[in-house]
Design an enzyme around this catalytic site. Structure first.
Site, short mmCIF file in Angstrom:
data_model
loop_
_atom_site.label_atom_id
_atom_site.label_comp_id
_atom_site.label_asym_id
_atom_site.label_seq_id
_atom_site.Cartn_x
_atom_site.Cartn_y
_atom_site.Cartn_z
CG ASP A 158 5.32 3.52 3.42
OD1 ASP A 158 5.70 4.60 2.95
OD2 ASP A 158 4.13 3.31 3.76
NE ARG A 165 -0.17 -3.63 8.62
CZ ARG A 165 -0.57 -3.96 7.40
NH1 ARG A 165 -0.88 -5.21 7.10
NH2 ARG A 165 -0.64 -3.05 6.44
CB SER A 176 -1.47 4.95 0.81
OG SER A 176 -1.16 3.97 1.77
CG ASP A 230 -0.98 -0.60 9.62
OD1 ASP A 230 -1.95 -1.11 10.20
OD2 ASP A 230 -0.92 -0.44 8.39
#
Ligand code: ARG
Length: 399
Positions: free
Chosen positions: A14, A94, A172, A123
């Site tokens: 990504d 995060r 992922s 996220d």
């Protein structure tokens, strides 16, 4: 003046795609920031990857200590498990990553903030809210803004010579010191058992035939020593992860409710978190009163919900932190865990603040608890319930 975008860069699919998008579609100079929260990646390789993608500048920040002390430890104090299962590994990292990006954004006088999150996940919520709390610059999220799917991303990556490793093609992955999240691919069918090669932290084969014991010592809610050894925070988490993972402990497979409303199947490897939270929660039960235990579990649930939902900065979360912090005063002591072929069980606990009293609890002759007092207590305790029950019976015979 050329626009300058800053991006939290992991080196994965990504964020690599986003670098190219920012350069090509937005005509931006890109500054990348990789924040080390214990994902175990080779920082040199990530830097080389960023440079190969043509970024103007790359920062590598070691935030592991802060991650453990300011995010993991508070989550242990809160026994934080979202929907009773997920230890919040990704969710906790995060806000920290976004804060670090903001610090560099100020220094580098960038004109835009970027991230590689999709519009389907949690996220984006965590990044957007932390970034917004500290800056008014535009937020660019090409994967979300362009509605990109993984197949298109992989094609785009191939066209631009972006290398993607084989595990990333199948799943992922997001990992840090507190856990490893595995999503996508065959796991998208919630009935498919995760293939063994999805796991790298937790042993699934040839598990030891003897149980593994682990003794965790806490001081005011914080783990300070394991198996008699005082360990500094990062080492302690690594030690517990390794030892519990080798005993087959730490796989979580559950259906999770995302912030945006999607139900997703999530698979995690979180051996350290499972042991530390299990042990911490057990110790609390011994040193807290029945009333504290009941109330704190409500606070803990709310804390996990806020942290999961990207509301790390919300004043309510700070208020809960204050309560939790006070509650940790007596949470000192040692808990003994027995790990065996993937199972985990508390088999002992001790604390100088223990409210467990042998002379009260014992069935032996040395008991100091006068049972006769219980008779009146029980009578009064149940008075409304028994009255209501009698009344209901009377009413139902009437109709
Ligand atoms: N569902 C988890 C969360 O929202 C984990 C997300 C992991 N991300 C990933 N790209 N695999 O915190």
């Amino acid at each position: 003046m050329t626009e300058r975008g800053i991006l939290a860069f992991s080196g994965g699919l990504d964020t690599s795609v986003v670098v190219k998008y920012l350069q090509e579609e937005y005509n931006m100079d890109v500054i990348t920031v990789t924040v080390d929260v214990g994902q175990g990646d080779d920082q040199k390789k990530i830097e080389a990857k960023a440079k190969k993608l043509g970024v103007k500048k790359h920062y590598n920040i070691d935030a592991r200590k802060e991650f453990v002390e300011n995010f993991i430890f508070p989550s242990i104090k809160a026994n934080a498990l979202y929907q009773k299962k997920y230890c919040l590994a990704t969710a906790l990292a995060r806000p920290l990553i976004a804060e670090k990006v903001l610090e560099i954004a100020k220094k580098e006088k960038v004109t835009a903030l970027a991230h590689g999150c999709s519009g389907k996940g949690n996220d984006q919520v965590r990044f957007d809210i932390t970034l917004r709390s500290g800056s008014d610059l535009p937020i660019i999220a090409p994967i979300r803004d362009k509605n990109l799917d993984r197949v298109t991303e992989l094609k785009f990556a191939k066209k631009h010579g972006i290398e993607i490793d084989s595990v990333a093609k199948r799943f992922s992955i997001d990992q840090n010191l507190w856990g490893r999240a595995i999503e996508g691919g065959v796991l998208e069918d919630p009935y498919n058992e995760p293939p063994e090669d999805a796991f790298i932290w937790v042993k699934t084969k040839n598990l030891p035939d003897k149980p593994t014991y682990m003794e965790i010592k806490f001081e005011k809610g914080i783990p300070v020593a394991v198996d008699g050894k005082i360990l500094e925070p990062i080492k302690l988490i690594e030690y517990v992860n390794k030892k519990a993972g080798d005993a087959g402990v730490g796989i979580i497979d559950h259906i999770e409710d995302r912030v945006v409303g999607i139900k997703s199947r999530e698979v995690y490897e979180t051996p350290g978190a499972m042991c530390l939270i299990e042990a911490h929660a057990d110790l609390e039960k011994m040193v807290h009163t029945k009333h504290e235990n009941k109330f704190k579990s409500i606070i803990d649930d709310e804390w996990a919900y806020l942290a999961y939902s990207g509301l790390w900065q919300d004043p309510l979360k700070q208020d809960l932190d204050a309560f939790i912090q006070t509650s940790q005063k007596p949470v000192s002591g040692t808990v003994k865990l027995k790990l065996f072929k993937g199972s985990i069980r508390v088999v002992g606990r001790k604390s100088e603040y223990s409210l467990y009293s042998h002379k009260i609890a014992t069935y032996g002759a040395e008991s100091t608890f006068d049972q006769r007092l219980a008779k009146g207590f029980v009578e009064l305790w149940g008075i409304q319930s028994t009255e209501a029950n009698k009344l209901q019976k009377k009413m139902s015979t009437k109709t």
